[in-house]
Write an enzyme that holds these catalytic residues in place. Structure first.
Site, mmCIF file in Angstrom:
data_model
loop_
_atom_site.group_PDB
_atom_site.id
_atom_site.type_symbol
_atom_site.label_atom_id
_atom_site.label_comp_id
_atom_site.label_asym_id
_atom_site.label_seq_id
_atom_site.Cartn_x
_atom_site.Cartn_y
_atom_site.Cartn_z
ATOM 1 C CE1 TYR A 1 -3.388 -2.782 0.616
ATOM 2 C CE2 TYR A 1 -4.614 -0.754 0.961
ATOM 3 C CZ TYR A 1 -4.602 -2.102 0.713
ATOM 4 O OH TYR A 1 -5.776 -2.773 0.541
ATOM 5 C CE LYS B 1 2.716 -18.063 -2.291
ATOM 6 N NZ LYS B 1 1.888 -19.284 -2.397
ATOM 7 C CG ASP C 1 -1.123 -20.619 -1.111
ATOM 8 O OD1 ASP C 1 -0.627 -20.545 0.025
ATOM 9 O OD2 ASP C 1 -0.611 -21.293 -2.036
ATOM 10 C CG ASP D 1 -7.768 -5.137 1.225
ATOM 11 O OD1 ASP D 1 -8.728 -4.682 1.861
ATOM 12 O OD2 ASP D 1 -7.682 -5.099 -0.023
ATOM 13 C CG ASP E 1 -13.362 -7.557 1.628
ATOM 14 O OD1 ASP E 1 -13.299 -6.829 2.647
ATOM 15 O OD2 ASP E 1 -13.777 -7.156 0.523
HETATM 16 C C1 IPM Z 1 -10.381 -1.831 3.744
HETATM 17 C C2 IPM Z 1 -10.653 -1.213 2.407
HETATM 18 C C3 IPM Z 1 -9.565 -0.207 2.101
HETATM 19 C C4 IPM Z 1 -8.269 -0.957 1.991
HETATM 20 C C5 IPM Z 1 -9.809 0.644 0.858
HETATM 21 C C6 IPM Z 1 -11.147 1.311 0.893
HETATM 22 C C7 IPM Z 1 -8.702 1.646 0.677
HETATM 23 O O1 IPM Z 1 -10.779 -2.188 1.421
HETATM 24 O O2 IPM Z 1 -10.309 -1.093 4.737
HETATM 25 O O3 IPM Z 1 -10.226 -3.044 3.803
HETATM 26 O O4 IPM Z 1 -7.929 -1.474 0.914
HETATM 27 O O5 IPM Z 1 -7.553 -1.031 2.991
HETATM 28 MG MG MG Z 2 -10.649 -4.154 2.138
#
Ligand code: IPM
Ligand code: MG
Length: 367
Positions: A144, A195, A228, A252, A256
């Protein structure tokens, strides 16, 4: 009577809708528990672009600097999608806030009440007791923020882009310390995800976490897993994890995945903590729901406010040291939901309530 001074950055689409409900719940808790609230609102994200020409105006940043915590809503959406990537709300508001306050530790609880097991895409028999795990994501390093980060045209006319994955040992050690503390507050089991069969940064990551844990946390059971495999294990049997820790990009993605396995983004809170201390000597932090701005349901009064409400609970716990009030909010959300108050995202086609009625149910469950 303590006064809680925090910045309120509600943001875009459903952000303000769920924020006002969370503040209402917080108001009730404050009256009951005898503390005072001093929330100050400021523009952020797309709303700030529209009004001030940038996603993180100087005034907003200054307000955050003068506060003891940031309660964040969510930013971004179709309205600003055509802006250059660097100016878009997510990248131009959230990332600079994380960096400015060195919020390196992102704590994302993955919680699914057994009563809501049907909301998970996993078969209910795989998760008879729901899900209760925690993702600790490194938040200010890796791809990032690493330099160089650029797109160039090469001599032969081809175009090349580069992102840089870079970690220092000290960055890995401080997130390891956060993860160890989280593991100690739970089952003392920590899985570090990397990894290391391919990436140099992961080799350093694994070595550093192992050495740090051996030195500082012999009481914590540490394991390592490739990312993975971890992605696969999360859908096979999420509860094999208790606390897992990983670098920024992996976190990240895995968070999710964890969120969808836990049924609804509308229920998941998060805390981003840094090295900085607030005026109370406690960790300064940014607290936000995991779900995003949900433009498709904005303005309809149907968004689930629980993630935002649960994020205020995390703020009380970490930045204000009010553990009892935090637990009370978490218990009230649980009681409200298991008692049958459910927004559309967690109602499985059954009866559902709107945003306001959902927070009313949480307030009722507080007493
Ligand atoms: C998260 C989001 C952010 C990230 C985006 C919105 C920049 O996906 O907080 O997980 O990638 O960190
Ligand atoms: Mg995210």
């Amino acid at each position: 009577m303590p006064t809680l001074k925090f910045a309120v950055l509600a943001g875009d689409y459903i952000g303000p809708e769920v924020m006002s409900e969370a503040l209402r719940v917080l108001g009730h808790v404050a009256r009951r528990e005898g503390f005072a609230l001093e929330p100050t609102a400021a523009d952020v994200g797309g709303a700030a672009i529209d009004r001030h020409g940038k996603a993180l105006p100087d005034d907003t940043l200054r307000l955050c600097e003068q506060s003891d915590a940031i309660l964040f809503g969510s930013v971004g959406g179709p309205k600003w999608e055509n802006l250059p990537p660097k100016e878009q709300p997510e990248r131009a508001a959230l990332l600079p806030l994380r960096k400015h306050f060195t919020l390196f530790a992102n704590i994302r609880p993955g919680l699914l009440y057994p009563e809501l097991a049907a909301a998970s895409p996993l078969k209910s028999e795989r998760i008879p007791d729901g899900i209760d795990i925690v993702c600790i994501r490194e938040l200010t390093g890796g791809l990032y923020f690493g330099r160089p980060k650029e797109t160039t045209t090469l001599a032969d006319g081809d175009v090349q882009a580069v992102d840089t994955m870079v970690y220092r040992r000290s960055e890995i050690e401080r997130i390891a310390a956060t993860a160890i503390a989280a593991a100690r507050s739970r089952k003392k089991r920590l899985c570090s995800i990397d990894k290391a069969n391919i990436l140099e940064t992961s080799v350093l990551w694994r070595k550093t976490v192992a050495a740090y844990a051996a030195r500082h946390a012999p009481d914590v059971e540490l394991s390592h897993m490739y990312v993975d495999n971890a992605a696969m294990q999360l859908v096979r049997n999420p509860n094999q994890f208790d606390v897992f820790v990983t670098e920024n990009m992996f976190g990240d993605i895995l968070s999710d995945e964890m969120a969808v396995v836990c049924g609804s983004l509308g229920m998941l809170s998060s805390a981003s903590l840094g090295a900085g201390r607030n005026s109370l000597g406690l960790p300064f932090g940014l607290y936000e729901p995991a779900g995003g701005t949900a433009p498709d349901i904005a303005g309809k009064g149907v968004a689930n406010p629980c993630a935002q409400i649960l994020s205020t609970a995390l703020m009380l716990r970490y930045s204000f040291g009010l553990e009892e009030a935090a637990s009370r909010i978490e218990a009230a959300v649980r009681r409200a939901v298991t008692g049958g108050a459910r927004t559309a995202d967690i109602s499985f086609g059954g009866a559902c309530v709107g945003t306001r009625a959902m927070s009313d149910a949480v307030i009722a469950a507080l007493s």
